[in-house]
Design a protein around this motif. Structure first.
Motif, PDB file in Angstrom:
ATOM      1  N   LEU A 154       0.822  -1.122   0.105  1.00 43.31           N
ATOM      2  CA  LEU A 154       0.045  -0.082   0.089  1.00 43.31           C
ATOM      3  C   LEU A 154       0.746   1.194  -0.010  1.00 43.31           C
ATOM      4  O   LEU A 154       0.331   2.070  -0.639  1.00 43.31           O
ATOM      5  CB  LEU A 154      -0.702   0.122   1.210  1.00 43.31           C
ATOM      6  CG  LEU A 154      -2.024  -0.952   1.242  1.00 43.31           C
ATOM      7  CD1 LEU A 154      -2.712  -1.114   2.320  1.00 43.31           C
ATOM      8  CD2 LEU A 154      -3.166  -0.547   0.093  1.00 43.31           C
ATOM      9  N   ALA A 155       2.008   1.185   0.690  1.00 45.30           N
ATOM     10  CA  ALA A 155       2.864   2.533   0.882  1.00 45.30           C
ATOM     11  C   ALA A 155       3.547   2.768  -0.626  1.00 45.30           C
ATOM     12  O   ALA A 155       3.859   3.937  -0.892  1.00 45.30           O
ATOM     13  CB  ALA A 155       3.929   2.160   2.060  1.00 45.30           C
ATOM     14  N   GLU A 156       3.984   1.536  -1.254  1.00 45.21           N
ATOM     15  CA  GLU A 156       4.587   1.590  -2.534  1.00 45.21           C
ATOM     16  C   GLU A 156       3.583   2.412  -3.370  1.00 45.21           C
ATOM     17  O   GLU A 156       3.737   2.831  -4.458  1.00 45.21           O
ATOM     18  CB  GLU A 156       4.992   0.375  -3.206  1.00 45.21           C
ATOM     19  CG  GLU A 156       6.248  -0.081  -2.052  1.00 45.21           C
ATOM     20  CD  GLU A 156       6.770  -1.726  -2.475  1.00 45.21           C
ATOM     21  OE1 GLU A 156       5.609  -2.398  -3.289  1.00 45.21           O
ATOM     22  OE2 GLU A 156       7.411  -2.304  -1.986  1.00 45.21           O
ATOM     23  N   MET A 157       2.284   2.111  -3.447  1.00 50.29           N
ATOM     24  CA  MET A 157       1.186   2.336  -4.240  1.00 50.29           C
ATOM     25  C   MET A 157       0.740   3.588  -3.922  1.00 50.29           C
ATOM     26  O   MET A 157       0.578   4.590  -4.788  1.00 50.29           O
ATOM     27  CB  MET A 157       0.049   1.531  -4.234  1.00 50.29           C
ATOM     28  CG  MET A 157      -1.203   1.863  -5.058  1.00 50.29           C
ATOM     29  SD  MET A 157      -2.575   0.874  -4.990  1.00 50.29           S
ATOM     30  CE  MET A 157      -2.981   1.115  -3.273  1.00 50.29           C
ATOM     31  N   ASP A 158       0.585   4.152  -2.701  1.00 46.78           N
ATOM     32  CA  ASP A 158       0.516   5.394  -2.069  1.00 46.78           C
ATOM     33  C   ASP A 158       1.282   5.940  -1.013  1.00 46.78           C
ATOM     34  O   ASP A 158       0.920   5.601   0.055  1.00 46.78           O
ATOM     35  CB  ASP A 158      -0.992   5.493  -1.709  1.00 46.78           C
ATOM     36  CG  ASP A 158      -1.524   6.858  -1.178  1.00 46.78           C
ATOM     37  OD1 ASP A 158      -0.646   7.748  -1.144  1.00 46.78           O
ATOM     38  OD2 ASP A 158      -2.794   6.873  -0.627  1.00 46.78           O
TER      39      ASP A 158
END
Length: 269
Positions: A154-158
Motif C-alpha cells: 500500500l505504501a508503494e502504491m500511495d
C-alpha cells in the motif's frame, strides 16, 4: 498531540443489546480524551438516529468502520462494500470524527485475493476524503501472507497512506517487535496515525486465542517494552483502548476500564 481514547466496542456489545443510547450516560464516567466509535452492521437502518442521538453529546475523534466491509471486499463484493462504506463515512462526519479505521481485508477469505482488496483502497480513500476523513488501514490478521507485507504494498502504491497499528494483531503475527526495527522506520515517519491497545495471550497465529480482547496485563504483551519503543520513535498521536469491559449481565466494569486507561496515560513518550 497524543490522546487516549476508549473504543465504544469495549462498552456497547451484544451483552447490553448494542444499545448506542447508553453512550451519553456512560461517557462522563470514563477518564479519557474521547471515544473511537465502532460501527455495527445492525445499525445501518438506523444510522441517522445514531447520529442524532450522539452528535454533540460524545467526543468521537476516531470512527472505526464496520469490520465486515473488509470481509465483503475479500469475498468480491466491491460495489456493496463501497455502498456501506459511504454510509460509514456519512455517520463519521455527523459524529465529528477526523480519522477512520478501515479493515481492508478480513473474514475467512482474508487476504486470499489481496490484489482485489488493495485495488479498492484508492476507491475507499477517495470516498472518505469527500467527507473530510483520513483513512487508516489496520493491520488485520491474515491467513496467507502477513499485514506488514500488505502495508508495504500500500505504501508503494500511495506514499501518503496511513495506518492503524493494532498491537494484539501484531503480536498474533509475531510482528510487534518487528515494526520498531530499522526496516520499518518509515512507519514512524508519519504513516502510523493511530494505535489500538488490548492484550493477547497466545503465540504466533493461534487463532483460537484471538477471541479474547484482553486488558493490558492479562496476556503476554510486554507493555513496558511497547511504551519504550513508542518513546524511541517519538509517537505522538491517538491511542485507543479496545479491551472488552462489559460483564456477562451487561454492566460495565468501570474499575477495570479506568485501571487500563490509567496505565496507558502514565506511559512516558
Amino acid at each position: 498531540m497524543r490522546k487516549i481514547l476508549c473504543s465504544t466496542g469495549a462498552l456497547i456489545t451484544s451483552r447490553n443489546n448494542r444499545d448506542y443510547c447508553l453512550l451519553p450516560g456512560i461517557a462522563p464516567r470514563i477518564a479519557c480524551d474521547g471515544f473511537e466509535f465502532l460501527m455495527y452492521n445492525s445499525w445501518y437502518p438506523v444510522w441517522e438516529q445514531v447520529a442524532g442521538e450522539l452528535s454533540d453529546k460524545v467526543r468521537i475523534p476516531v470512527f472505526h468502520a464496520d469490520k465486515e466491509i473488509g470481509e465483503i471486499i475479500s469475498g468480491g463484493g466491491n460495489e456493496r462494500a463501497r455502498e456501506l462504506f459511504e454510509i460509514n463515512c456519512k455517520l463519521a462526519r455527523r459524529l465529528g470524527a477526523e480519522k477512520l479505521v478501515l479493515h481492508l481485508w478480513g473474514g475467512l477469505a482474508s487476504d486470499g485475493h489481496i490484489e482485489n482488496n488493495i485495488s479498492q483502497y484508492v476507491v475507499l480513500k477517495d470516498i472518505a476524503e469527500r467527507y473530510g476523513l483520513r483513512v487508516t488501514v489496520e493491520n488485520v490478521v491474515c491467513n496467507r501472507e502477513n499485514p506488514l507485507a500488505h502495508w508495504k504494498r500500500l505504501a508503494e502504491m500511495d506514499p501518503s497512506v496511513a495506518f492503524t497499528l493494532d498491537v494484539r494483531f501484531a503480536s498474533f503475527h509475531d510482528q510487534l517487535d518487528l515494526v520498531f526495527t530499522d526496516e520499518y522506520r518509515w512507519l514512524w515517519e508519519g504513516a502510523v496515525q493511530h494505535i489500538h491497545i488490548s492484550d493477547y495471550c497466545g503465540g504466533r497465529m493461534e487463532w483460537d486465542k484471538l477471541r479474547f480482547c484482553l486488558h493490558p496485563g492479562e496476556g503476554n504483551i510486554d507493555y513496558g517494552k511497547l511504551a519504550a519503543n513508542l518513546a524511541r520513535v517519538n509517537y505522538d498521536n491517538t491511542i485507543t483502548l479496545e479491551s472488552t469491559s462489559v460483564l456477562p449481565g451487561g454492566d460495565i466494569d468501570f474499575e477495570k476500564l479506568d485501571a487500563s486507561l490509567g496505565k496507558i496515560s502514565k506511559w512516558r513518550f
